[in-house]
Motif scaffolding. Sequence first.
Motif, PDB file in Angstrom:
ATOM      1  N   GLY A  12       0.890  -1.401  -0.190  1.00 41.71           N
ATOM      2  CA  GLY A  12       0.011  -0.025  -0.047  1.00 41.71           C
ATOM      3  C   GLY A  12       0.638   1.287  -0.110  1.00 41.71           C
ATOM      4  N   HIS A  13       0.474   2.118   0.882  1.00 45.22           N
ATOM      5  CA  HIS A  13       1.103   3.269   1.094  1.00 45.22           C
ATOM      6  C   HIS A  13       2.664   3.568   1.252  1.00 45.22           C
ATOM      7  N   ARG A  14       3.130   2.355   1.884  1.00 46.19           N
ATOM      8  CA  ARG A  14       4.464   2.268   1.830  1.00 46.19           C
ATOM      9  C   ARG A  14       5.170   2.068   0.660  1.00 46.19           C
ATOM     10  N   PHE A  15       4.658   1.403  -0.179  1.00 51.49           N
ATOM     11  CA  PHE A  15       5.359   1.094  -1.524  1.00 51.49           C
ATOM     12  C   PHE A  15       5.048   2.320  -2.669  1.00 51.49           C
ATOM     13  N   LEU A  16       4.076   3.102  -2.329  1.00 53.52           N
ATOM     14  CA  LEU A  16       3.322   4.208  -3.017  1.00 53.52           C
ATOM     15  C   LEU A  16       4.365   5.203  -2.828  1.00 53.52           C
TER      16      LEU A  16
END
Length: 132
Positions: free
Chosen positions: A14-18
């Motif tokens: 999720g946000h970590r990868f984005l």
Amino acid sequence: PGIIEGAAEGKGLGHRFLRHIERNAVLLFLIPADSKDHRKEFEILRMELEKYNPEMLSKRRVLVVSKMDLSIPEMKDEMRESLPADLPLVFISSVTQEGIQELKDILWVTLQEENKNLQRPELLNENIEIED
């Protein structure tokens, strides 16, 4: 790792990868050749970026269809027609090495072009004063 449907809402990495890919100059979209709907796979990736941060769609993108060793050669035209024509498209197979050098070349050229753009002051929105 990659983006999955729901990444913008925190699913998977999720946000970590984005947040991680937000810092990249070039984004590579990878779609498997054995996908049932190549266009839908691309749209899922594009929409997740747009939901998270619409500015990410202004980044340079390269589109790669992987696992071509599982596909018949005639499928290339069908896949090409279903995917956006305005993005560089490479067909690869890590098993047979098909398209790997072409992909490396396209990524190198794309990164070099992006690097040149980043060095152009008019593209950096900087106010440069020149003294006489």
